[in-house]
Design an enzyme around this catalytic site. Structure first.
Site, PDB file in Angstrom:
ATOM      1  N   ASP A 102      36.828  31.996  46.336  1.00  0.00           N
ATOM      2  CA  ASP A 102      37.618  31.028  45.341  1.00  0.00           C
ATOM      3  C   ASP A 102      37.380  29.710  45.917  1.00  0.00           C
ATOM      4  OD1 ASP A 102      38.309  33.035  43.496  1.00  0.00           O
ATOM      5  OD2 ASP A 102      40.424  33.043  44.415  1.00  0.00           O
ATOM      6  N   SER A 148      39.219  27.245  36.697  1.00  0.00           N
ATOM      7  CA  SER A 148      37.882  26.563  37.262  1.00  0.00           C
ATOM      8  C   SER A 148      36.720  27.788  37.079  1.00  0.00           C
ATOM      9  CB  SER A 148      38.211  26.392  38.670  1.00  0.00           C
ATOM     10  OG  SER A 148      39.448  25.445  38.851  1.00  0.00           O
ATOM     11  N   HIS A 178      38.106  31.267  37.767  1.00  0.00           N
ATOM     12  CA  HIS A 178      39.559  31.778  38.557  1.00  0.00           C
ATOM     13  C   HIS A 178      40.721  30.821  37.724  1.00  0.00           C
ATOM     14  CE1 HIS A 178      42.099  32.424  41.985  1.00  0.00           C
ATOM     15  NE2 HIS A 178      42.602  31.261  41.933  1.00  0.00           N
ATOM     16  N   ASN A 184      31.686  32.553  38.998  1.00  0.00           N
ATOM     17  CA  ASN A 184      33.117  33.106  38.970  1.00  0.00           C
ATOM     18  C   ASN A 184      33.911  32.245  38.011  1.00  0.00           C
ATOM     19  OD1 ASN A 184      35.195  35.342  39.349  1.00  0.00           O
ATOM     20  ND2 ASN A 184      35.909  33.565  40.849  1.00  0.00           N
TER      21      ASN A 184
END
Length: 217
Positions: A141, A132, A105, A103
């Protein structure tokens, strides 16, 4: 495999990196949970198969995740990339793709997990903001960070201007991190990601994020 919910700007950055040869990869499919997501049109323009799985048609998150998993697994991807996929995933889904679910973020994690990161950064008085790329774990996260990129917070910034600069860095570092993963260069040791056995570059940039911003002069 790329999952999206919206405009797909990070998806486009990945497509561009593949097309230019900077990212030696094949995007086997793009899946969206919003039928009208502009990112799906981006994928179709690039000749990438697309699928829509509307979360509203499922009674529970788990049922939606099971349908999503079936669609993903049919493509046998090496990595599953979340690129603006605005759904909290169940633990069963995360466990199914553990170690190969990435992912991006828009903050310098662990600062500002969740939503509205640009406004929250400005409200905090931080000197730096950024993006990030991280592995996805049960903590939202909160997974091990692969790479970060920082941008300065300018005295006249508003959330929109700050977001624009951060997005440019997202487009740079996400294809880079995906390439590292696909080439087998990433390992995790004590919840820290290593690149070729060494600490990844651009780590630790969040050490001063809560320091006051410089005054305009």
């Amino acid at each position: 495999m790329v999952l999206i919910s919206g405009r797909g700007s990070n998806l486009q950055a990945i497509i561009d990196a593949v097309n230019s040869g900077r990212l030696p990869a094949e995007i086997r499919a793009v899946i969206g949970n919003e039928p009208g997501a502009p990112g799906l049109a981006r994928a179709r323009t690039a000749g990438i198969p697309t699928h829509t799985i509307d979360h509203r048609k499922f009674a529970t998150r788990e049922q939606f995740d099971q349908a999503l998993m079936r669609s993903i697994d049919a493509c046998h991807p090496q990595v599953v990339v979340l690129a603006g996929f605005m759904r909290i995933l169940s633990n069963a889904f995360i466990d199914h793709y553990a170690g190969r679910l990435l992912n991006i973020h828009p903050s310098l994690l662990p600062a500002f997990p969740g939503l509205n990161t640009h406004a929250r950064t400005l409200q905090s008085g931080a000197k730096y903001h950024g993006a990030s790329v991280h592995f996805v774990t049960h903590e939202v996260d909160g997974g091990p960070v692969i790479i970060q990129a920082a941008v300065p917070v300018l005295p006249d910034d508003v959330p929109e201007t700050l977001a624009e600069r951060v997005l440019m860095e997202e487009h740079r570092i996400y294809p880079l991190a995906i390439g590292w993963f696909l080439s087998g260069r990433l390992t995790i040791e004590n919840q820290q990601v290593l690149l070729d056995g060494q600490q990844c570059p651009e780590q630790g940039l969040n050490r001063d994020i809560h320091a006051p911003r410089p005054e305009s002069g």
